[in-house]
Design a protein around this motif. Structure first.
Motif: not given
Length: 604
Positions: A404-416, A418-428, A435-436
């Motif tokens: 998987i390639l992507d340089s973005d950071t996981f932000e609060i708006g992505n929660l709606t 995405h498969t990542l969660s609140l515990y993954d905020l502010k990480v690549k 990892t998930r």
């Protein structure tokens, strides 16, 4: 204030129906058992078959029925008085059980082969309150007759392991297959050491890392995914002993004491004391260790043996230090004599542990992608909403070789969506998503690279050039332009996945070749984008944040996940039959008077 529980009208009616079965005698009417919170019916069942050495012509039973009858569970248990005392196929281990109840633990299996599906329509069990209990009684009678005639199984039936009664919550996972069975057939040792590692955050779940000879030579290293191989936990040493057959007494009862285990091994001409003595000196450290008892099994009754099953056993703490048998010195012989006569004496119960085969073919039987897709090496560009869901479906569907390639950071708006969660905020996103996904399967080998394509290290470029399928989920023309100019070295299947405004359209562009045809892609997609712009003319895109104008692409999670599922089905088709020419497929949601009707494919 206590009160007597009264059986329901349905239970009374069901019991009256039993009067029509001549070989059933009710010994005691419905009784509420407070300890197990269920209704019990004490009865005797007669069979017309010739009595066998294990089954007399009449046996007593307790039938346990849920208070929700005709719903809920129904179970047939041998009575402690005049009930069955042995264990058969299609039966739980028939121990004496709880001393406070009058029935043994050996519940018999009356399920039809599709009962586990949980739907009435799939099998013949009725749920009418008159007939459901009667159906179970007739099944129990059939079971008894078959057991007395040794006809509980037939050649070609799926093989069933005997029921090992478990003593604690520890689980041991192994990975065995027909391929590893061939390897075991070349190994002459029948006893050795095994390295186990506990799962992160699950200290009572162990998986086997490798099997070793008694001299420490690695005989077999098990293949696991990236997450499992990178565990930092220290390995735990155990022992393994390979038997020639399943350790059971007739009809199908496993040993539960050390005496019984020795006896059942003796029937296979194996002296398990000698095996234990060889391995015991390696695990004398004041701790309890795991022993794996292995035996070959077939896939079906009377079929060829095709894999090893490892049944885990928790050993007691063996003798060490000054603890020796009386009259013996503090040496290995003294320790072993104490083990044999005290620690592992005949009447000591075995502590069987839950054992599971986590081979990739065993854990994916509930649903997996076809091999032509699952075996491919996949490069996924974009770990956003659609990319994360596509990756999730691919990974859980058994496609594990994903980068998987992507340089973005996981932000609060992505929660709606995405498969990542609140515990993954502010990480690549890329590495966190990898990892998930690796945590969703013990065989996952997903790699995340926190960079945008094609800004990569040379080693990463060389790695992605080995990909078979290139999935673009970025919605970025810049990425597609670079896809066209990247040197791929060989032909690839390119698929660009994107959504229309609001997620009402799904655009799936595909091509097969040694470069991505960007101009063709634009020529085919642009008319659809222009059409959407006209439809949404005058409407404002939603914005995120306060102050600056930051429009975001609108699409609800149900639209994104539905379209991602369609995209994976499209990828599946293309993986077996790549397009001869660049192709665009468009799916559109159908509504009528505001009601969702489904999807249809539009002419592109």
């Amino acid at each position: 204030m206590s009160y007597k529980k009264i059986p329901s009208t349905e239970l009374l009616a069901a019991r009256r129906v039993l009067e029509s079965i001549s070989c059933v005698e009710i010994l005691h009417d419905w009784t509420w058992n407070e300890q197990v919170a269920t209704w019990t019916l004490h009865c005797r069942i007669y069979i017309n078959s010739q009595p066998s050495i294990f089954i007399p012509q009449s046996t007593n039973w307790y039938v346990l029925v849920s208070s929700e009858y005709p719903w809920g569970n129904i179970g047939f248990y041998p009575a402690k008085e005049k009930g069955l005392t042995h264990t058969f196929l299609h039966q739980n281990f028939n121990s004496f059980g709880d001393s406070k109840v009058p029935w043994r633990d050996g519940k018999i299996c009356l399920d039809t082969t599709v009962h586990a599906l949980g739907r009435q329509g799939y099998h013949s069990e009725p749920y009418d309150y008159h007939w459901r209990l009667e159906w179970h009684f007739r099944r129990a009678i059939e079971w008894l007759v078959a057991a007395s005639e040794n006809k509980l199984i037939y050649p070609g039936d799926p093989f069933e392991l005997p029921h090992f009664p478990l003593s604690n919550s520890i689980t041991v996972a192994f990975s065995e297959s027909e391929e590893s069975f061939s390897q075991w057939q070349k190994i002459s040792e029948s006893v050795g050491l095994v390295q186990l590692i506990s799962l992160r955050k699950k200290p009572d779940v162990f998986f086997i890392k490798s099997f070793q000879s008694i001299r420490g030579k690695e005989l077999l290293r098990l293949t696991w995914g990236r997450d499992m191989n990178e565990l930092k936990s220290e390995s735990v040493l155990g022992i393994w002993i390979l038997l020639q057959q399943i350790p059971v007494f007739s009809p199908w009862q496993v040993p539960v004491t050390w005496r019984e285990l020795r006896e059942v091994c003796r029937e296979q001409k194996i002296n398990i004391n000698e095996q234990l003595k060889i391995a015991a000196k390696f695990i004398r450290d004041g701790k309890s260790h795991i022993a794996l008892i292995g035996f070959p099994i077939p896939a079906e009754i009377d079929g060829n043996l095709h894999q090893i099953h490892w049944q885990a056993l928790q050993l007691p703490v063996l003798s060490e230090s000054i603890k020796t048998a009386k009259g013996f010195r503090t040496n290995e012989e003294g320790y072993w004599q104490r083990d044999r006569t005290e620690i592992l004496r005949g009447n000591v119960n075995l502590v069987w542990l839950n054992s599971e085969n986590w081979h990739i073919r065993h854990i994916a039987t509930r649903g997996k992608l076809p091999e032509p897709l699952a075996s491919k090496k996949i490069l996924l560009l974009g770990a956003g909403a659609i990319g994360s869901v596509v990756a999730e479906i691919l990974s859980r569907g058994n496609a594990h070789k994903i980068t998987i390639l992507d340089s973005d950071t996981f932000e609060i708006g992505n929660l709606t969506r995405h498969t990542l969660s609140l515990y993954d905020l502010k990480v690549k996103k890329a590495t966190k998503l990898a990892t998930r996904l690796n945590s969703t399967s013990p065989h996952g080998t997903v790699v995340g690279i926190d960079r945008n394509f094609p800004q990569l290290e040379e080693t990463d470029k060389a790695n992605i050039q080995q990909s078979d399928i290139i999935l673009d989920c970025t919605g970025s023309d810049t990425v597609l332009y670079h896809l066209e100019h990247f040197f791929w070295g060989s032909c690839k299947l390119f698929i660009s996945i994107s959504l229309g405004i609001g997620g009402k359209h799904l655009f799936l562009f595909s091509s097969y070749g040694d470069s991505f045809p960007y101009a063709t892609f634009r020529a085919m997609l642009n008319p659809w984008l222009h059409k959407e712009l006209k439809e949404y003319k005058g409407q404002q895109l939603p914005r995120e944040g306060i102050g600056c104008w930051h429009p975001v692409f609108p699409a609800r999670i149900d639209d994104v996940w539905m379209m991602a599922s369609i995209a994976v089905k499209h990828i599946e088709s293309l993986s077996t039959s790549p397009p001869e020419n660049p192709n665009l497929v468009v799916f559109e949601q159908i509504y009528q008077n505001g009601t969702f009707l489904g999807l249809h494919q539009l002419d592109s």
